[in-house]
Write an enzyme that holds these catalytic residues in place. Structure first.
Site, PDB file in Angstrom:
ATOM      1  N   HIS A  46      46.645  45.409  47.425  1.00  0.00           N
ATOM      2  CA  HIS A  46      46.953  46.436  48.403  1.00  0.00           C
ATOM      3  C   HIS A  46      47.407  47.730  47.708  1.00  0.00           C
ATOM      4  O   HIS A  46      46.977  48.821  48.063  1.00  0.00           O
ATOM      5  CB  HIS A  46      48.049  45.918  49.335  1.00  0.00           C
ATOM      6  N   GLU A  68      41.342  42.363  49.003  1.00  0.00           N
ATOM      7  CA  GLU A  68      42.463  42.265  49.931  1.00  0.00           C
ATOM      8  C   GLU A  68      42.052  41.503  51.197  1.00  0.00           C
ATOM      9  O   GLU A  68      42.776  40.626  51.663  1.00  0.00           O
ATOM     10  CB  GLU A  68      42.911  43.683  50.279  1.00  0.00           C
ATOM     11  N   ASN A 412      38.779  30.449  17.617  1.00  0.00           N
ATOM     12  CA  ASN A 412      38.435  29.454  16.618  1.00  0.00           C
ATOM     13  C   ASN A 412      38.852  28.060  17.052  1.00  0.00           C
ATOM     14  O   ASN A 412      38.084  27.113  16.945  1.00  0.00           O
ATOM     15  CB  ASN A 412      39.137  29.779  15.303  1.00  0.00           C
TER      16      ASN A 412
END
Lengths: 687, 163
Positions: A46, A68, A412
């Site tokens: 919002h 929203e 990794n």
């Protein structure tokens, strides 16, 4: 239109809200429809919607509008959380991030159509109706009210209110106060209006609507709202707008053409919600000011000046006493008192400025949960990602550098450390791998560990690989201890993965990781057991600006060795030094240590040959070298300063520092010194 | 200093005038930050020969060069009148050791002559020109050239990292 400052405030807030969205969507994915998370998300979306609309970033506003809407439905329980939904939401967030880049002028252009379409698919029955009953009225909502009698309603307004009351709506005076630190008043005001219009109709405002939208008001404004909502809900909704400090709602009762204002029953419940909202707010907003780091550096320099002046004052007091002796009465004492107080204050100042430069490591860590989630999905692996200690604070320079290496290490671990779920089950390990990222303090260092319970690494394989790649010869490989062999992956051009994936090969770029860590005077270490997992430990100084150093003397000059590279100091007899092909060496605990004289490196006169010599043993990775100096002076905290662009990079020096008496001492760059000596040849020639 | 004075006629430059081995030199006042007394200079090894070292100027590390060495002039004794002129050239703050600073002079632009190919052993490339003022000869230096040309190559030569 908007000043750079406003835009930068907006961007900072945006960054923050995107982070909030990321975190909470992860929570949703983990725990299903947590109300709290939904609330947070709704609020963040919002806010972005409102402020981007005000700033004129339409794409962003329409995208957040869709997000929203979705959450509004989820809040109401009309839409369950699902995997595809979460994926789509993340896609939307990534798009937001790109939109942000677009704003800061990066050369990208985004099409939000696709994302919006995907979001809409979830919304089912189109967009949700606006909450609250809205009285039908053809009038423009933000019309300019006529001249206002302070605090009063005009006849026109009263007529409108009466009309509304007939239809079952009520009228409220709503006082909204923004926080004093609010930097985007107009944006916040717009959001307040937006929120109000979801609930009903604003028929009046003081100051005028235009003024409010321009931000021309002090801390607050008041409006008259016609609505079917109850006052508690109005208050709560308004309190969700960022930086709203206070909301007062009072019903307007019109009696015999007169306005009687009456406080809405503020029962325990109302008070409680208000307090809760307040508490909520207090947690969220720490009073902060943005300061250019440059300014902090300048402050730091000024403190240094103070410290130096204090030393001078001390000196002067001594001379003064010597000259006027007991005749000076209390004057010397007073002077000493002043001087020691000055020293204390300067010390405290220094500490405070240092602290001002620190940021919680969360700044970096918060990005990772999302990254790990996406990666694990891509690799079809199941991982519990645990993050600990994100409140640990680090100097901002260090924070800036540490991000990339950590990303690398985490990737990794996921890519090559942790096995796929089936393989893990076969090995008798839990299906889910565990990846733990942890930050903690240790003395005046911070330790960051990246730990996985995956494959681990096999020293024997690493040795073979290094020989095969021609990085070392087999004889050297044989002599290497296991920990030494593990360190091979930090060598440039080393990679144990035959097929480099699109993510990272364990070893591809590990040398780069090490370089990054070296840059900030850190040390990276690695422990691994085949089949059990790998733990990588990074030890970092809390700050780049200050290090502990070993001070030595050569001739009549002082040099500083960063303590992180000092293994030990020894004192040797001149006759213990042996010559091997023109190189001086000594035996330390049965190992050959190549020696070099600081006076040779820096073309200085050393003092006369002595029969006892002081040696500083320096270590970089597995290499060690002894440096002969005239005298050891002890340890000192020093502030690192650069030698400046004019001199550029001077070999074997990394900078300079200013000593207590104002003199400059040079800081030795251990890495380039060790490089220069060509330690390896000396070691292998000697053995 | 004459800085506070009214409108300077645009047809003249203000010069800080200093001595170096018995000769008078001038540099544009705009480049001059401040002038300080000699202080202890920390030598920096492995820098070009004319770099005397670094000093601490209110918490900043400033490199200092010896102009005599820079031009290979006969070296003079450091005396109580020796000064370090702090200049800002090309974005760097640098100190220059001179034998003494005498005054700030206004030099009408039309009194500046082009330099001869060589003067007191200094190549014309490093000079802006020569001004003759009340029967005194002032040699105007080109700081950019002095500090960056040939120096840069020399600095780089020293700065080569032994990989």
């Amino acid at each position: 239109m908007f000043s750079d400052e406003e835009i930068s405030v907006f961007l900072d807030e945006l960054e923050e809200k995107i982070q909030v969205l990321n975190e909470n969507i992860l929570v949703l994915e983990r725990e299903g429809g947590s109300q709290e998370a939904l609330q947070e998300i709704f609020r963040a979306a919002h806010t972005i919607k409102g402020s981007s609309a005000v700033m004129g970033y339409d794409k962003m506003a329409s995208l957040t509008h869709e997000i929203e809407n979705l959450f509004d439905q989820m809040r109401k329980g009309l839409l369950p959380v699902s995997g595809p939904l979460v994926d789509t939401l993340f896609m939307a967030l990534d798009t937001l991030q790109i939109l942000r880049d677009e704003i800061i002028g990066k050369d990208v252009s985004v099409d939000i159509e696709q994302v919006v379409t995907s979001l809409r698919q979830f919304q089912g029955a189109g967009s949700a109706p606006a909450p609250g009953g809205k009285p039908e009225s053809g009038k423009g909502v933000l019309k300019q009210p006529a001249a206002i009698v302070e605090g009063g309603l005009e006849a026109v307004d009263e007529d409108v209110i009466r009309e509304a009351e007939m239809k079952g709506f009520q009228a409220f005076w709503i006082n909204v106060e923004l926080e004093s630190s609010c930097q985007m008043k107009s944006v916040r005001a717009f959001l307040v209006f937006e929120t109000l219009q979801q609930m009903g109709e604003v028929i009046k405002s003081q100051p005028s609507a235009d003024d409010i939208q321009e931000g021309n008001f002090d801390a607050g404004f008041r409006v008259v709202l016609l609505t079917g909502e109850d006052p508690d809900r109005i208050r709560n909704l308004l309190m969700t707008v960022s930086e709203v400090a206070k909301v007062e709602v009072s019903q307007i009762k019109l009696a015999a053409g007169q306005e009687v204002r009456e406080q809405v029953a503020a029962g325990a419940r109302a008070e409680k919600t208000e307090q809760a909202a307040k508490a909520d707010h207090e947690v969220k907003t720490v009073q902060t000011v943005r300061v250019d780091v440059q300014k902090l550096d300048t402050l730091m320099n000024l403190v240094g000046e103070l410290v130096i002046d204090r030393t001078r004052l001390n000196r002067f007091a001594e001379i003064f006493e010597g000259r006027f002796g007991s005749g000076s009465g209390d004057m010397v004492e007073t002077m000493n008192e002043i001087s020691s107080h000055l020293g204390q204050v300067a010390g405290d100042l220094q500490e405070q400025i240092m602290k001002a430069r620190m940021l919680p490591v969360a700044q970096v860590f918060n990005r990772f949960p999302r990254m790990v989630r996406d990666l694990a999905q891509k690799l079809n692996k199941e991982v519990n990602f645990i993050v600990e200690g994100h409140e640990t604070e680090l100097d901002r320079n260090v924070i800036e550098v540490i991000g990339d290496p950590l990303i690398h290490l985490i990737r990794n671990s996921l890519d090559h450390g942790i096995e796929g779920p089936e393989e893990r089950v076969k090995l008798g390990k839990p299906r889910n791998g565990t990846l733990k990222l942890k930050a903690s303090y240790m003395e005046n260092h911070i330790i960051i560990t990246v730990q996985d319970d995956g494959k681990g690494m096999d020293p024997a394989r690493l040795r073979a690989k290094a020989v095969e790649k021609g990085l070392i010869d087999s004889e050297v490989a044989q002599r290497m201890s296991d920990p030494e062999a593990l360190n091979l992956i930090f060598m440039p051009g080393f990679s144990t993965v035959t097929k480099v994936s699109d993510l990272s090969g364990r070893g591809v770029g590990m040398d780069i990781v090490r370089n990054h860590i070296d840059q900030i005077n850190g040390i990276i270490d690695l422990v691994s057991a085949p089949g059990v997992g790998t733990t990588i430990t990074i030890k970092l100084p809390l700050t780049l600006a200050i290090i502990r150093a070993l001070m030595v003397e050569l001739g009549n000059e002082q040099f500083a060795f960063p303590l992180t590279n000092v293994v030990e100091t020894i004192s040797v007899k001149a006759e213990e030094i042996k010559k091997v092909k023109h190189n001086e060496v000594i035996l330390v605990r049965g190992r050959v240590l190549p020696l070099v004289r600081l006076s040779d490196i820096f073309e200085r006169e050393s003092c006369a040959e002595m029969d006892r010599l002081f040696v500083v043993v320096l270590g970089i990775g597995e290499k060690k070298v002894g440096v002969i100096v005239d005298k050891l002076l002890g340890e000192l905290e020093i502030v690192i300063k650069s030698l400046g662009d004019y001199l550029g990079k001077v070999p074997c020096l990394s900078g300079a520092t200013i000593l207590g008496d104002g003199q400059v001492a040079l800081i030795v760059d251990v890495r380039s010194l060790v490089k220069e000596i060509g330690v390896e040849e000396a070691v292998y020639a000697a053995s | 200093m004459a800085k506070g004075e009214k409108q300077i006629d645009s047809k003249e430059d203000q010069m800080v005038v200093f001595q170096l081995t018995e000769q008078t030199y001038g540099i544009d006042i705009d480049a001059v930050f401040e002038i300080i007394r000699m202080e202890a200079i920390t030598r920096v090894p492995r820098t070009p020969h004319f770099v005397e070292g670094v000093i601490n100027l209110r918490g900043k590390i400033i490199p200092v060069i010896d102009l005599c060495k820079r031009f290979n002039l006969p070296l003079t004794e450091r005396t109580s009148s020796s000064r370090i002129i702090i200049v800002d050239v090309g974005g760097n703050t640098i100190g220059m050791i001179v034998d003494g600073v005498s005054e700030v002079l206004r030099v009408p632009l039309d009194s500046i002559e082009p330099p001869p190919p060589m003067i007191h052993g200094i190549d014309a490339a490093y000079l802006r020109g020569i001004a003759i003022l009340d029967s005194r000869l002032v040699i105007l230096l080109n700081l950019e050239k002095i500090l960056y040309e040939h120096e840069q190559s020399e600095l780089q030569r020293f700065g080569i990292e032994t990989a």
